[in-house]
Design a protein around this motif. Sequence first.
Motif, PDB file in Angstrom:
ATOM      1  N   LEU A   1      -5.476 -12.510   0.386  1.00 52.40           N
ATOM      2  CA  LEU A   1      -5.209 -11.579  -0.709  1.00 52.40           C
ATOM      3  C   LEU A   1      -3.756 -11.096  -0.708  1.00 52.40           C
ATOM      4  O   LEU A   1      -3.172 -10.840  -1.754  1.00 52.40           O
ATOM      5  N   LYS A   2      -3.185 -11.018   0.478  1.00 52.56           N
ATOM      6  CA  LYS A   2      -1.811 -10.504   0.597  1.00 52.56           C
ATOM      7  C   LYS A   2      -0.798 -11.407  -0.095  1.00 52.56           C
ATOM      8  O   LYS A   2       0.231 -10.943  -0.578  1.00 52.56           O
ATOM      9  N   GLN A   3      -1.111 -12.712  -0.132  1.00 56.57           N
ATOM     10  CA  GLN A   3      -0.110 -13.616  -0.714  1.00 56.57           C
ATOM     11  C   GLN A   3      -0.337 -13.881  -2.207  1.00 56.57           C
ATOM     12  O   GLN A   3       0.360 -14.710  -2.800  1.00 56.57           O
ATOM     13  N   LEU A   4      -1.282 -13.184  -2.829  1.00 57.32           N
ATOM     14  CA  LEU A   4      -1.476 -13.384  -4.271  1.00 57.32           C
ATOM     15  C   LEU A   4      -0.235 -12.892  -5.021  1.00 57.32           C
ATOM     16  O   LEU A   4       0.333 -11.855  -4.676  1.00 57.32           O
ATOM     17  N   ASP A   5       0.135 -13.628  -6.049  1.00 53.25           N
ATOM     18  CA  ASP A   5       1.338 -13.348  -6.833  1.00 53.25           C
ATOM     19  C   ASP A   5       1.252 -11.945  -7.472  1.00 53.25           C
ATOM     20  O   ASP A   5       0.350 -11.693  -8.285  1.00 53.25           O
ATOM     21  N   ASP A   6       2.180 -11.072  -7.112  1.00 53.34           N
ATOM     22  CA  ASP A   6       2.082  -9.685  -7.616  1.00 53.34           C
ATOM     23  C   ASP A   6       2.460  -9.580  -9.097  1.00 53.34           C
ATOM     24  O   ASP A   6       2.343  -8.514  -9.694  1.00 53.34           O
ATOM     25  N   ARG A   7       2.934 -10.677  -9.704  1.00 52.34           N
ATOM     26  CA  ARG A   7       3.157 -10.637 -11.159  1.00 52.34           C
ATOM     27  C   ARG A   7       1.854 -10.912 -11.911  1.00 52.34           C
ATOM     28  O   ARG A   7       1.724 -10.641 -13.083  1.00 52.34           O
ATOM     29  N   ARG A   8       0.886 -11.476 -11.192  1.00 51.25           N
ATOM     30  CA  ARG A   8      -0.388 -11.820 -11.849  1.00 51.25           C
ATOM     31  C   ARG A   8      -1.551 -10.924 -11.430  1.00 51.25           C
ATOM     32  O   ARG A   8      -2.504 -10.764 -12.175  1.00 51.25           O
ATOM     33  N   TYR A   9      -1.442 -10.357 -10.210  1.00 52.94           N
ATOM     34  CA  TYR A   9      -2.582  -9.585  -9.687  1.00 52.94           C
ATOM     35  C   TYR A   9      -2.101  -8.313  -8.983  1.00 52.94           C
ATOM     36  O   TYR A   9      -1.061  -8.325  -8.335  1.00 52.94           O
ATOM     37  N   ILE A  10      -2.911  -7.273  -9.126  1.00 51.60           N
ATOM     38  CA  ILE A  10      -2.698  -6.085  -8.275  1.00 51.60           C
ATOM     39  C   ILE A  10      -3.841  -6.062  -7.272  1.00 51.60           C
ATOM     40  O   ILE A  10      -5.016  -6.147  -7.661  1.00 51.60           O
ATOM     41  N   VAL A  11      -3.506  -5.969  -6.002  1.00 53.28           N
ATOM     42  CA  VAL A  11      -4.548  -5.900  -4.967  1.00 53.28           C
ATOM     43  C   VAL A  11      -4.502  -4.511  -4.337  1.00 53.28           C
ATOM     44  O   VAL A  11      -3.479  -4.095  -3.806  1.00 53.28           O
ATOM     45  N   ILE A  12      -5.612  -3.792  -4.441  1.00 58.98           N
ATOM     46  CA  ILE A  12      -5.685  -2.441  -3.871  1.00 58.98           C
ATOM     47  C   ILE A  12      -6.701  -2.452  -2.737  1.00 58.98           C
ATOM     48  O   ILE A  12      -7.884  -2.744  -2.954  1.00 58.98           O
ATOM     49  N   LYS A  13      -6.237  -2.101  -1.549  1.00 58.38           N
ATOM     50  CA  LYS A  13      -7.101  -2.071  -0.365  1.00 58.38           C
ATOM     51  C   LYS A  13      -7.373  -0.598  -0.068  1.00 58.38           C
ATOM     52  O   LYS A  13      -6.427   0.184   0.048  1.00 58.38           O
ATOM     53  N   GLN A  14      -8.645  -0.223   0.031  1.00 61.75           N
ATOM     54  CA  GLN A  14      -8.970   1.192   0.226  1.00 61.75           C
ATOM     55  C   GLN A  14      -9.503   1.424   1.640  1.00 61.75           C
ATOM     56  O   GLN A  14     -10.601   1.003   1.954  1.00 61.75           O
TER      57      GLN A  14
END
Length: 182
Positions: free
Chosen positions: A150-163
């Motif tokens: 998940l950390k390497q997903l493109d931040d222009r395409r996805y927002i990853v929020i870890k809670q």
Amino acid sequence: MRISITQWVHGELRRFIKQGDLCIDATVGNGGDTEYLCGLTDRVIGFEIQEEALFNARKRLKLKGYHPKFILDSHENMDRYAEKGTVQAILFNLGYLPGGDHSIATRPKSTIQAIKVGLELLKSGGVISVCIYSGGDTGFAEKEEVLQYLKQLDDRRYIVIKQDFYNKQNHPPLPVLILKLD
Ligand SMILES: C[S@@+](CC[C@H](N)C(=O)[O-])C[C@H]1O[C@@H](n2cnc3c(N)ncnc32)[C@H](O)[C@@H]1O
């Protein structure tokens, strides 16, 4: 006040889902998450690899008056049952079936493949939630590998929020949301 991790994740997801949206429960198990999704929209597909779990979940949902489409297949194959760009939300609740055989559980390789497939199925503005468990019989491999992916997903395409459940003792579950931007 008491709030379970499941209720927490449901609360996060409901903001994204409206009646008529296509949603997927990628890990049906006892059907609790499927039931929640069915309360939000009448277009729900559920995946599960254990026939008995699916049988029980179907019975439970029928009693509530819900009729989701249940599929006995691995979530890696979700794209055989839904078109790209048509799904609003996909819910993964990783690990083993509560009250079931702990050796039948989600696995890092197939989970990551299923998330990849799920991202293709999502509409823009859609969301995947992944509730990750670790410790005990589950171990740590799935958590580490999924987070690395998940950390390497493109931040222009996805927002990853870890809670993080920051003050909770002993390896609390880790809810993660992935929002698709484009
Ligand atoms: C933590 S349980 C899910 C709990 C469930 N959502 C509920 O409300 O009871 C995880 C479930 O994922 C299922 N599972 C494991 N690998 C799977 C796969 N590759 N595809 C679909 N389901 C899988 C297991 O059989 C188990 O029932």
